[in-house]
Design a protein around this motif. Structure first.
Motif, PDB file in Angstrom:
ATOM      1  N   PRO A  68      46.638  42.790  46.542  1.00 46.03           N
ATOM      2  CA  PRO A  68      45.747  42.947  45.391  1.00 46.03           C
ATOM      3  C   PRO A  68      45.092  44.322  45.280  1.00 46.03           C
ATOM      4  N   GLU A  69      45.632  45.325  45.996  1.00 46.74           N
ATOM      5  CA  GLU A  69      45.020  46.665  45.968  1.00 46.74           C
ATOM      6  C   GLU A  69      44.907  47.208  44.545  1.00 46.74           C
ATOM      7  N   ILE A  70      45.847  46.787  43.683  1.00 47.03           N
ATOM      8  CA  ILE A  70      45.837  47.270  42.290  1.00 47.03           C
ATOM      9  C   ILE A  70      44.509  46.938  41.607  1.00 47.03           C
ATOM     10  N   ALA A 126      43.691  37.815  57.477  1.00 46.00           N
ATOM     11  CA  ALA A 126      42.895  39.032  57.236  1.00 46.00           C
ATOM     12  C   ALA A 126      42.917  39.309  55.737  1.00 46.00           C
ATOM     13  N   ALA A 127      41.716  39.549  55.183  1.00 43.61           N
ATOM     14  CA  ALA A 127      41.607  39.739  53.719  1.00 43.61           C
ATOM     15  C   ALA A 127      41.789  41.194  53.320  1.00 43.61           C
ATOM     16  N   GLY A 128      42.467  41.968  54.167  1.00 40.51           N
ATOM     17  CA  GLY A 128      42.784  43.348  53.784  1.00 40.51           C
ATOM     18  C   GLY A 128      42.003  44.362  54.579  1.00 40.51           C
ATOM     19  N   ALA A 129      42.236  45.623  54.248  1.00 37.25           N
ATOM     20  CA  ALA A 129      41.434  46.682  54.859  1.00 37.25           C
ATOM     21  C   ALA A 129      39.996  46.513  54.389  1.00 37.25           C
ATOM     22  N   ASP A 130      39.057  46.986  55.207  1.00 36.26           N
ATOM     23  CA  ASP A 130      37.629  46.801  54.907  1.00 36.26           C
ATOM     24  C   ASP A 130      37.229  47.691  53.724  1.00 36.26           C
ATOM     25  N   ILE A 131      36.926  47.047  52.618  1.00 43.17           N
ATOM     26  CA  ILE A 131      36.656  47.793  51.381  1.00 43.17           C
ATOM     27  C   ILE A 131      35.357  48.601  51.515  1.00 43.17           C
ATOM     28  N   ALA A 132      34.362  48.036  52.201  1.00 44.80           N
ATOM     29  CA  ALA A 132      33.092  48.758  52.392  1.00 44.80           C
ATOM     30  C   ALA A 132      33.331  50.052  53.174  1.00 44.80           C
ATOM     31  N   ALA A 187      46.038  36.248  53.563  1.00 44.04           N
ATOM     32  CA  ALA A 187      46.685  37.418  54.192  1.00 44.04           C
ATOM     33  C   ALA A 187      46.897  38.386  53.040  1.00 44.04           C
ATOM     34  N   LEU A 188      45.892  39.215  52.794  1.00 46.15           N
ATOM     35  CA  LEU A 188      45.880  40.048  51.590  1.00 46.15           C
ATOM     36  C   LEU A 188      45.878  41.527  51.959  1.00 46.15           C
ATOM     37  N   GLY A 189      46.470  42.347  51.090  1.00 44.29           N
ATOM     38  CA  GLY A 189      46.449  43.786  51.311  1.00 44.29           C
ATOM     39  C   GLY A 189      46.928  44.126  52.715  1.00 44.29           C
ATOM     40  N   GLY A 190      46.099  44.850  53.456  1.00 44.58           N
ATOM     41  CA  GLY A 190      46.444  45.203  54.828  1.00 44.58           C
ATOM     42  C   GLY A 190      46.706  43.984  55.705  1.00 44.58           C
ATOM     43  N   GLY A 191      46.131  42.844  55.350  1.00 41.72           N
ATOM     44  CA  GLY A 191      46.373  41.600  56.105  1.00 41.72           C
ATOM     45  C   GLY A 191      47.804  41.127  55.928  1.00 41.72           C
ATOM     46  N   CYS A 192      48.294  41.172  54.695  1.00 43.14           N
ATOM     47  CA  CYS A 192      49.687  40.809  54.420  1.00 43.14           C
ATOM     48  C   CYS A 192      50.608  41.840  55.084  1.00 43.14           C
ATOM     49  N   GLU A 193      50.197  43.087  55.022  1.00 47.76           N
ATOM     50  CA  GLU A 193      51.016  44.165  55.612  1.00 47.76           C
ATOM     51  C   GLU A 193      51.077  44.040  57.130  1.00 47.76           C
ATOM     52  N   LEU A 194      49.958  43.658  57.747  1.00 45.42           N
ATOM     53  CA  LEU A 194      49.952  43.440  59.198  1.00 45.42           C
ATOM     54  C   LEU A 194      50.881  42.277  59.551  1.00 45.42           C
ATOM     55  N   PRO A 232      34.631  37.181  61.410  1.00 48.56           N
ATOM     56  CA  PRO A 232      34.530  36.067  60.453  1.00 48.56           C
ATOM     57  C   PRO A 232      33.683  36.389  59.221  1.00 48.56           C
ATOM     58  N   ASP A 233      32.651  37.232  59.389  1.00 45.31           N
ATOM     59  CA  ASP A 233      31.774  37.530  58.250  1.00 45.31           C
ATOM     60  C   ASP A 233      32.485  38.325  57.159  1.00 45.31           C
ATOM     61  N   ALA A 234      33.558  38.985  57.509  1.00 47.33           N
ATOM     62  CA  ALA A 234      34.283  39.799  56.522  1.00 47.33           C
ATOM     63  C   ALA A 234      35.714  39.290  56.352  1.00 47.33           C
ATOM     64  N   LEU A 235      35.924  38.017  56.632  1.00 45.43           N
ATOM     65  CA  LEU A 235      37.271  37.421  56.530  1.00 45.43           C
ATOM     66  C   LEU A 235      38.322  38.281  57.250  1.00 45.43           C
ATOM     67  N   ASN A 236      37.913  38.749  58.445  1.00 50.88           N
ATOM     68  CA  ASN A 236      38.810  39.547  59.297  1.00 50.88           C
ATOM     69  C   ASN A 236      39.318  40.824  58.627  1.00 50.88           C
ATOM     70  N   ALA A 237      38.515  41.377  57.717  1.00 50.77           N
ATOM     71  CA  ALA A 237      38.910  42.655  57.101  1.00 50.77           C
ATOM     72  C   ALA A 237      39.161  43.680  58.200  1.00 50.77           C
ATOM     73  N   LEU A 238      40.184  44.488  57.991  1.00 51.06           N
ATOM     74  CA  LEU A 238      40.618  45.435  59.015  1.00 51.06           C
ATOM     75  C   LEU A 238      39.796  46.715  58.918  1.00 51.06           C
ATOM     76  N   GLU A 279      40.998  29.866  60.180  1.00 49.81           N
ATOM     77  CA  GLU A 279      41.607  28.924  59.243  1.00 49.81           C
ATOM     78  C   GLU A 279      41.510  29.485  57.816  1.00 49.81           C
ATOM     79  N   LYS A 280      40.389  30.162  57.512  1.00 47.49           N
ATOM     80  CA  LYS A 280      40.192  30.667  56.146  1.00 47.49           C
ATOM     81  C   LYS A 280      40.938  31.978  55.874  1.00 47.49           C
ATOM     82  N   ALA A 281      41.062  32.810  56.892  1.00 51.10           N
ATOM     83  CA  ALA A 281      41.699  34.106  56.637  1.00 51.10           C
ATOM     84  C   ALA A 281      42.418  34.634  57.867  1.00 51.10           C
TER      85      ALA A 281
HETATM   86  C1  HXC Z   1      35.439  43.977  53.204  1.00 50.06           C
HETATM   87  C2  HXC Z   1      35.538  41.740  52.691  1.00 50.06           C
HETATM   88  C3  HXC Z   1      36.905  41.837  52.366  1.00 50.06           C
HETATM   89  C4  HXC Z   1      37.527  43.128  52.514  1.00 50.06           C
HETATM   90  C5  HXC Z   1      36.290  39.810  52.051  1.00 50.06           C
HETATM   91  N1  HXC Z   1      35.206  40.456  52.472  1.00 50.06           N
HETATM   92  N2  HXC Z   1      37.344  40.628  51.968  1.00 50.06           N
HETATM   93  N3  HXC Z   1      34.810  42.798  53.110  1.00 50.06           N
HETATM   94  N4  HXC Z   1      36.743  44.143  52.924  1.00 50.06           N
HETATM   95  N5  HXC Z   1      38.819  43.326  52.269  1.00 50.06           N
HETATM   96  C6  HXC Z   1      33.866  39.925  52.697  1.00 50.06           C
HETATM   97  C7  HXC Z   1      33.139  39.685  51.386  1.00 50.06           C
HETATM   98  O1  HXC Z   1      32.570  40.885  50.900  1.00 50.06           O
HETATM   99  C8  HXC Z   1      32.103  38.671  51.802  1.00 50.06           C
HETATM  100  O2  HXC Z   1      31.060  39.320  52.461  1.00 50.06           O
HETATM  101  C9  HXC Z   1      32.848  37.834  52.843  1.00 50.06           C
HETATM  102  O3  HXC Z   1      33.935  38.642  53.289  1.00 50.06           O
HETATM  103  C10 HXC Z   1      33.430  36.560  52.239  1.00 50.06           C
HETATM  104  O4  HXC Z   1      34.217  36.901  51.117  1.00 50.06           O
HETATM  105  P1  HXC Z   1      34.004  36.232  49.676  1.00 50.06           P
HETATM  106  O5  HXC Z   1      34.607  37.164  48.691  1.00 50.06           O
HETATM  107  O6  HXC Z   1      32.591  35.830  49.459  1.00 50.06           O
HETATM  108  O7  HXC Z   1      34.897  34.918  49.854  1.00 50.06           O
HETATM  109  P2  HXC Z   1      35.707  34.134  48.721  1.00 50.06           P
HETATM  110  O8  HXC Z   1      34.893  34.018  47.475  1.00 50.06           O
HETATM  111  O9  HXC Z   1      36.198  32.902  49.393  1.00 50.06           O
HETATM  112  O10 HXC Z   1      36.949  35.081  48.351  1.00 50.06           O
HETATM  113  C11 HXC Z   1      37.919  35.358  49.350  1.00 50.06           C
HETATM  114  C12 HXC Z   1      38.839  36.533  48.891  1.00 50.06           C
HETATM  115  C13 HXC Z   1      37.966  37.736  48.486  1.00 50.06           C
HETATM  116  C14 HXC Z   1      39.688  36.089  47.690  1.00 50.06           C
HETATM  117  C15 HXC Z   1      39.756  36.866  50.049  1.00 50.06           C
HETATM  118  O11 HXC Z   1      37.053  38.007  49.576  1.00 50.06           O
HETATM  119  C16 HXC Z   1      38.726  38.978  48.217  1.00 50.06           C
HETATM  120  O12 HXC Z   1      39.312  39.152  47.127  1.00 50.06           O
HETATM  121  N6  HXC Z   1      38.709  39.935  49.141  1.00 50.06           N
HETATM  122  C17 HXC Z   1      39.298  41.247  48.972  1.00 50.06           C
HETATM  123  C18 HXC Z   1      40.783  41.192  49.057  1.00 50.06           C
HETATM  124  C19 HXC Z   1      41.420  42.549  48.844  1.00 50.06           C
HETATM  125  O13 HXC Z   1      41.243  43.184  47.794  1.00 50.06           O
HETATM  126  N7  HXC Z   1      42.155  43.050  49.841  1.00 50.06           N
HETATM  127  C20 HXC Z   1      42.784  44.363  49.769  1.00 50.06           C
HETATM  128  C21 HXC Z   1      41.906  45.432  50.380  1.00 50.06           C
HETATM  129  S1  HXC Z   1      42.606  47.044  50.291  1.00 50.06           S
HETATM  130  P3  HXC Z   1      29.516  38.964  52.146  1.00 50.06           P
HETATM  131  O14 HXC Z   1      28.763  39.950  52.990  1.00 50.06           O
HETATM  132  O15 HXC Z   1      29.332  39.124  50.687  1.00 50.06           O
HETATM  133  O16 HXC Z   1      29.387  37.540  52.612  1.00 50.06           O
HETATM  134  C22 HXC Z   1      43.750  47.113  51.504  1.00 50.06           C
HETATM  135  C23 HXC Z   1      44.481  48.409  51.652  1.00 50.06           C
HETATM  136  C24 HXC Z   1      45.316  48.447  52.877  1.00 50.06           C
HETATM  137  O17 HXC Z   1      43.959  46.166  52.195  1.00 50.06           O
HETATM  138  C25 HXC Z   1      45.850  49.841  53.163  1.00 50.06           C
HETATM  139  C26 HXC Z   1      45.128  50.514  54.285  1.00 50.06           C
HETATM  140  C27 HXC Z   1      45.675  51.859  54.647  1.00 50.06           C
END
Ligand code: HXC
Length: 258
Positions: free
Chosen positions: A131-133, A62-68, A106-113, A22-28, A58-60
């Motif tokens: 939104p990887e772009i 998965a918001a994608g692969a873990d960017i960190a 369901a963004l990036g890897g979340g949409c793909e999953l 939950p702390d990372a919106l289910n980032a993968l 309810e909120k996510a």
């Molecule tokens: C790591 C993430 C994360 C992610 C959210 N978080 N998405 N951490 N990786 N993908 C973390 C935030 O850093 C934050 O941590 C907490 O979750 C809450 O997110 P917020 O941004 O504060 O929430 P909100 O303002 O409501 O915005 C929600 C959001 C935004 C629009 C979904 O979080 C967002 O744009 N996330 C990234 C989406 C993205 O770019 N996905 C694609 C990733 S690349 P803290 O510690 O600050 O509370 C990918 C490649 C796949 O998926 C291919 C793999 C091979």
């Protein structure tokens, strides 16, 4: 098995897997993807399970692969590590049906999953995107390929090039989601679809999954031949005899997966 990043409940023939970071919106991350692939394989091997649901919060979804986790990787690390490839291949080998129940992002890897699942039921709050772009990369596990096959070139280009999100209504209209329901009804709807599937003959269910997925892989003539031959093959099952007899006798079929 105890998991750290997912929760698994098996009830009434349905395995419900909830992504739970939950702390990372289910980032993968690696751990979540390994646990998910493991739980799916366990569901595949569990005779009691006849359908699988993957969901998030309810909120996510998965918001994608873990960017960190990815930020400091070099090309060599990304290339050699082949991020998530073994896990996605394991997911694609699951022969039981998988429903994605998507609420929120369901963004990036979340949409793909979600697209790796067999169909998507989403809530009115769902937001799909690639939104990887915006991160200076591109989709890596199907966002340019599966999305294009599902919603067509124009929308796939739009989503991958602009990084904009698609809401639930647009997702349903575009064929990305099969149903949209109010948020509070999401799991009820997914469970009810899963229960319906669980009542069928597992053999026909697995044939449907194979045949529909084959439509993405082979030319139409080959796909039609595969479907026809599978249709013929099902006449070797007891469930075919039971299903057709039950219809003519005006009673519910009792399938035995034989
Ligand atoms: C790591 C993430 C994360 C992610 C959210 N978080 N998405 N951490 N990786 N993908 C973390 C935030 O850093 C934050 O941590 C907490 O979750 C809450 O997110 P917020 O941004 O504060 O929430 P909100 O303002 O409501 O915005 C929600 C959001 C935004 C629009 C979904 O979080 C967002 O744009 N996330 C990234 C989406 C993205 O770019 N996905 C694609 C990733 S690349 P803290 O510690 O600050 O509370 C990918 C490649 C796949 O998926 C291919 C793999 C091979």
């Amino acid at each position: 098995m105890a998991y750290e990043t997912i929760i698994v409940d098996v009830e009434n023939h349905v395995a419900q897997i909830t992504l739970n970071r939950p702390d990372a919106l289910n980032a993968l991350n690696d751990e979540l993807m390994k646990e998910l692939a493991d739980a799916l394989s366990a569901a595949q091997d569990n005779e009691k399970v006849r359908c699988i649901i993957i969901t998030g919060s309810e909120k996510a979804f998965a918001a994608g692969a873990d960017i960190a986790m990815m930020k400091d990787k070099s090309f060599v690390e990304a290339f050699s590590g082949d991020l998530f490839t073994p896990e996605t291949e394991q997911i694609m080998r699951i022969r039981k049906p998988i429903i994605a129940a998507v609420s929120g992002y369901a963004l990036g890897g979340g949409c793909e999953l979600a697209m790796m699942c067999d169909f998507i039921i989403c809530s009115e709050t769902a937001k799909f995107g690639q939104p990887e772009i915006n991160l200076g990369v591109v989709a890596g596990i199907g966002g340019t390929q599966r999305l294009t096959r599902i919603v067509g070139k124009s929308k796939a280009m739009d989503m991958n090039l602009t990084g904009r999100f698609m809401d639930a209504e647009e997702a349903e209209r575009s064929g990305l989601a099969s149903r949209v329901v109010p948020c509070k009804k999401l799991l009820e709807e997914a469970q009810s679809a899963a229960q319906k599937i669980a009542e069928k003959s597992m053999i026909s269910v697995m044939v449907v999954k194979e045949a529909v997925n084959r439509a993405y892989e082979v030319p139409l003539r080959e796909g039609l031949l595969f479907e026809r031959r599978m249709f013929h093959a099902l006449f070797a099952t007891e469930d075919q005899s039971e299903g057709m007899s039950a219809f003519l006798e005006k009673r519910e079929a009792q399938f035995r997966d034989k």
